[in-house]
Design an enzyme around this catalytic site. Structure first.
Site, PDB file in Angstrom:
ATOM      1  N   ALA A   7       0.827  -1.217   0.000  1.00 17.28           N
ATOM      2  CA  ALA A   7       0.000   0.000   0.000  1.00 17.28           C
ATOM      3  C   ALA A   7       0.857   1.260   0.000  1.00 17.28           C
ATOM      4  CB  ALA A   7      -0.922  -0.012   1.220  1.00 17.28           C
ATOM      5  N   ARG A  13      -3.483   7.514 -10.493  1.00 18.23           N
ATOM      6  CA  ARG A  13      -4.708   7.564 -11.300  1.00 18.23           C
ATOM      7  C   ARG A  13      -5.935   8.011 -10.499  1.00 18.23           C
ATOM      8  NH1 ARG A  13      -3.619   1.550 -13.452  1.00 18.23           N
ATOM      9  NH2 ARG A  13      -2.410   1.570 -11.522  1.00 18.23           N
ATOM     10  N   ASN A 375     -41.532  21.708  28.722  1.00 16.21           N
ATOM     11  CA  ASN A 375     -42.012  22.038  27.379  1.00 16.21           C
ATOM     12  C   ASN A 375     -41.415  23.383  26.956  1.00 16.21           C
ATOM     13  OD1 ASN A 375     -44.231  21.495  25.208  1.00 16.21           O
ATOM     14  ND2 ASN A 375     -44.385  23.668  25.743  1.00 16.21           N
ATOM     15  N   TYR A 385     -23.993  32.627  23.106  1.00 16.91           N
ATOM     16  CA  TYR A 385     -22.730  33.218  22.644  1.00 16.91           C
ATOM     17  C   TYR A 385     -22.805  34.731  22.780  1.00 16.91           C
ATOM     18  CZ  TYR A 385     -18.754  33.930  19.458  1.00 16.91           C
ATOM     19  OH  TYR A 385     -17.554  34.289  18.908  1.00 16.91           O
ATOM     20  N   ALA A 421     -44.915  33.968  27.463  1.00 15.36           N
ATOM     21  CA  ALA A 421     -44.585  34.057  26.042  1.00 15.36           C
ATOM     22  C   ALA A 421     -43.879  35.387  25.758  1.00 15.36           C
ATOM     23  CB  ALA A 421     -45.850  33.948  25.212  1.00 15.36           C
TER      24      ALA A 421
HETATM   25  C1  UD1 Z   1      -1.070  -5.038 -10.240  1.00 16.13           C
HETATM   26  C2  UD1 Z   1      -0.370  -6.240 -10.883  1.00 16.13           C
HETATM   27  C3  UD1 Z   1      -1.277  -6.798 -11.978  1.00 16.13           C
HETATM   28  C4  UD1 Z   1      -2.621  -7.180 -11.396  1.00 16.13           C
HETATM   29  C5  UD1 Z   1      -3.255  -5.986 -10.670  1.00 16.13           C
HETATM   30  C6  UD1 Z   1      -4.475  -6.482  -9.914  1.00 16.13           C
HETATM   31  C7  UD1 Z   1       2.045  -5.814 -10.761  1.00 16.13           C
HETATM   32  C8  UD1 Z   1       3.238  -5.376 -11.515  1.00 16.13           C
HETATM   33  N1  UD1 Z   1       0.884  -5.833 -11.437  1.00 16.13           N
HETATM   34  O1  UD1 Z   1      -1.199  -4.038 -11.215  1.00 16.13           O
HETATM   35  O2  UD1 Z   1      -0.685  -7.936 -12.560  1.00 16.13           O
HETATM   36  O3  UD1 Z   1      -3.478  -7.642 -12.408  1.00 16.13           O
HETATM   37  O4  UD1 Z   1      -2.338  -5.437  -9.702  1.00 16.13           O
HETATM   38  O5  UD1 Z   1      -5.149  -5.418  -9.287  1.00 16.13           O
HETATM   39  O6  UD1 Z   1       2.171  -6.140  -9.603  1.00 16.13           O
HETATM   40  N2  UD1 Z   1       2.523  -0.509  -4.700  1.00 16.13           N
HETATM   41  C9  UD1 Z   1       3.509  -0.259  -3.777  1.00 16.13           C
HETATM   42  N3  UD1 Z   1       4.707   0.213  -4.206  1.00 16.13           N
HETATM   43  C10 UD1 Z   1       4.977   0.457  -5.512  1.00 16.13           C
HETATM   44  C11 UD1 Z   1       3.957   0.201  -6.464  1.00 16.13           C
HETATM   45  C12 UD1 Z   1       2.748  -0.283  -6.024  1.00 16.13           C
HETATM   46  O7  UD1 Z   1       3.317  -0.466  -2.564  1.00 16.13           O
HETATM   47  O8  UD1 Z   1       6.104   0.878  -5.813  1.00 16.13           O
HETATM   48  C13 UD1 Z   1       1.216  -0.996  -4.220  1.00 16.13           C
HETATM   49  C14 UD1 Z   1       0.096  -0.028  -4.559  1.00 16.13           C
HETATM   50  O9  UD1 Z   1      -0.078   0.892  -3.501  1.00 16.13           O
HETATM   51  C15 UD1 Z   1      -1.102  -0.936  -4.758  1.00 16.13           C
HETATM   52  C16 UD1 Z   1      -0.504  -2.271  -5.178  1.00 16.13           C
HETATM   53  O10 UD1 Z   1       0.879  -2.203  -4.870  1.00 16.13           O
HETATM   54  O11 UD1 Z   1      -1.825  -1.107  -3.579  1.00 16.13           O
HETATM   55  C17 UD1 Z   1      -0.688  -2.547  -6.672  1.00 16.13           C
HETATM   56  O12 UD1 Z   1      -0.060  -1.503  -7.408  1.00 16.13           O
HETATM   57  P1  UD1 Z   1      -0.676  -0.897  -8.752  1.00 16.13           P
HETATM   58  O13 UD1 Z   1       0.251   0.102  -9.260  1.00 16.13           O
HETATM   59  O14 UD1 Z   1      -2.079  -0.491  -8.508  1.00 16.13           O
HETATM   60  O15 UD1 Z   1      -0.645  -2.175  -9.694  1.00 16.13           O
HETATM   61  P2  UD1 Z   1      -1.578  -2.506 -10.925  1.00 16.13           P
HETATM   62  O16 UD1 Z   1      -1.145  -1.723 -12.085  1.00 16.13           O
HETATM   63  O17 UD1 Z   1      -2.996  -2.426 -10.528  1.00 16.13           O
HETATM   64 CA    CA Z   2      -4.041  -1.613  -8.788  1.00 12.14          CA
END
Ligand code: UD1
Ligand code: CA
Length: 458
Positions: A7, A13, A375, A385, A421
């Site tokens: 996370a 996006r 009432n 205030y 009143a």
């Molecule tokens: C990823 C998968 C994809 C899969 C999809 C499912 C990879 C390369 N791709 O793509 O195959 O189908 O999820 O939802 O893994 N994150 C980090 N650090 C980073 C990059 C990402 O912690 O440097 C975390 C993000 O916060 C996110 C998760 O990893 O919670 C997935 O990253 P995201 O960039 O959303 O991957 P997708 O393009 O969705």
């Molecule tokens: Ca994702």
């Protein structure tokens, strides 16, 4: 079982200042759903990888998980490696999940862990078939013996790979020593210049290991959130799940399509939720209540048998059998006893109204305590205030406050008293007294008639 939840990403996006992990779905941060699903499936320890907005994410997700920090967001493989540093010497299996795939079913996670344990493979991944096409998801490429050969990200896929509609859910169960080994071999040689966790699968297979997959038939549980369109789609699914759970537990929801209930709200049996109602932030609604139409209640306890119609209530307690609304506004810090009535255009704030208090119409009760069975006449205002400070109004029990009274706080009105009143009460009223604080009425006999006759002859 240990779980690593990725996370750290910015969630570019989402186009937001709020880290993606914290975007709420029915009142709960998205990544908290992932943690809760892990816990419900029997995972004992969760490591959440944070990076972008790390402090904010930590504070919101809570301290019942461990945190690993990924300093630079160099991809899912790199994020996973940051968490592995917290697991030295650990040899079992590890579950790896994406923090943006929130609708997971704990039963499916259990199945994934069981499959990994019994198959003895290097990894088992969760996949699903998207009949309409795989969109932006990673494609699962299977080898001759039907085991997984590799995962190809949509951005790196050839046209024939893109045509595959089995997709990677980004939920895996790995043999930990093998994950450690191959994660160090990742390179960022791909369209996005990132260390893809998904490449670990290909590396394992190329080295002679086997990778299996559990295919879930419900694609909804593996949907990811990448933008706000996804967010609203998933919110719709969670919303319906919550409402269905409530209905199956004995709550009538007249119109699920206009009812919004947060994940942490509780509602008792035989309560009816009427259309256009929003219940937020851990509300506890009792049994046999009627809520709505058009009620918004947040962070509030509503006890059995209360009715709330066309009203807004925040951070308060509404006692048994209260009747609220239409058009009442109960602001934070109110405690209403049993059978309190707050009618149209009544606003209350930081006020304690004891049992059977009635404030029927057009009043403001702020920073006040009102004793039982009192009432309050229409149009009464507590002037709390003075332009600098807030002051308290204390109205006793069994008081009859006449219509259109102004209570200039600080002021006390004793038990059993009566205020006439139109009074402006500035001095304390003793118990059982009558207070009249208005100018005396003057009668001029025939005056109106004389004026009329004079005007008519002009
Ligand atoms: C990823 C998968 C994809 C899969 C999809 C499912 C990879 C390369 N791709 O793509 O195959 O189908 O999820 O939802 O893994 N994150 C980090 N650090 C980073 C990059 C990402 O912690 O440097 C975390 C993000 O916060 C996110 C998760 O990893 O919670 C997935 O990253 P995201 O960039 O959303 O991957 P997708 O393009 O969705
Ligand atoms: Ca994702």
């Amino acid at each position: 079982m240990v779980a690593i939840i990725l996370a750290a990403g910015k969630g570019t996006r989402m186009k937001s200042n709020l880290p993606k992990a914290l975007h709420p779905i029915c009142g709960k941060p998205m990544t908290r759903y992932v943690i809760d699903a892990c816990r419900a499936s029997g995972v004992e320890e969760c490591i959440v990888v944070v990076g972008h907005g790390a402090e904010e994410v930590r504070a919101a997700l809570g301290e019942d998980v461990k945190y690993a920090v990924q300093k630079e967001q160099k991809g899912t493989g790199d994020a996973c490696r940051a968490a592995l540093e917290l697991l030295p010497g650990y040899e079992g299996s590890v579950m790896v999940l994406a923090g943006d795939v929130p609708l997971l079913d704990p039963e499916v996670l259990k199945e994934l862990a069981k499959e990994q344990a019994s198959s003895g493979m290097a990894a088992t991944m969760l996949t699903t078939i998207l009949p309409e096409g795989g969109g932006h998801y990673g494609r699962v490429i299977r080898g001759a013996d039907d085991t997984v050969e590799k995962i190809v990200e949509a951005k790196d896929a050839t046209p024939s790979e893109l045509a595959v509609n089995e997709i990677n859910a980004a939920i895996y169960c790995f043999n930990l020593p093998l994950l450690r080994k191959y994660i160090d071999e990742l390179t960022p040689a791909n369209a996005q210049g990132e260390y893809y966790l998904t490449d670990v699968i290909g590396l394992m297979v190329a080295d002679g290991h086997k990778v299996g997959a559990v295919i879930t038939e419900d694609p909804n549980i593996v949907l990811g959130v990448n933008n706000r369109v996804d967010l609203s789609y998933l919110t719709g699914i969670v919303r319906r799940r919550i409402i269905e759970r409530l209905m199956l537990s004995g709550v009538t929801v007249t119109d699920p399509s206009t009812t919004y209930v947060d994940d942490d709200v509780e509602i008792g049996m035989d309560t009816v939720i009427q259309p256009m109602t929003v219940l937020e932030k851990g509300c506890k609604i009792g049994k046999n209540c009627t809520i709505g139409p058009s009620a918004r209640i947040s962070g509030t306890v509503v006890e059995d048998g209360a009715t709330v119609l066309l009203s807004n209530i925040v951070d308060s307690t509404v006692g048994e059998g209260c009747k609220i609304g239409p058009f009442a506004h109960i602001r934070p810090g109110c405690t209403l006893g049993k059978k309190v009535k707050l009618g149209n255009f009544v606003e209350a704030k930081n006020a304690e109204l004891e049992d059977a208090v009635s404030v029927g119409h057009l009043s403001y009760i702020g920073d006040a305590r009102v004793g039982e069975h009192t009432n309050i006449g229409a149009g009464t205002i507590t002037c709390n205030y003075d332009g600098y400070k807030k002051h308290h109004t204390e109205i006793g029990k069994n008081v009859f406050v006449g219509s259109h009274n102004t209570m200039v706080a600080p002021v006390k009105v004793g038990d059993g008293s009566l205020t006439a009143a139109g009074s402006v009460i500035t001095r304390d009223v003793p118990a059982d007294a009558l207070a009249i604080a208005r100018s005396e009425e003057i009668i001029k006999i025939g005056w109106a008639k004389r004026r009329r006759e004079q005007k008519d002859t002009e």
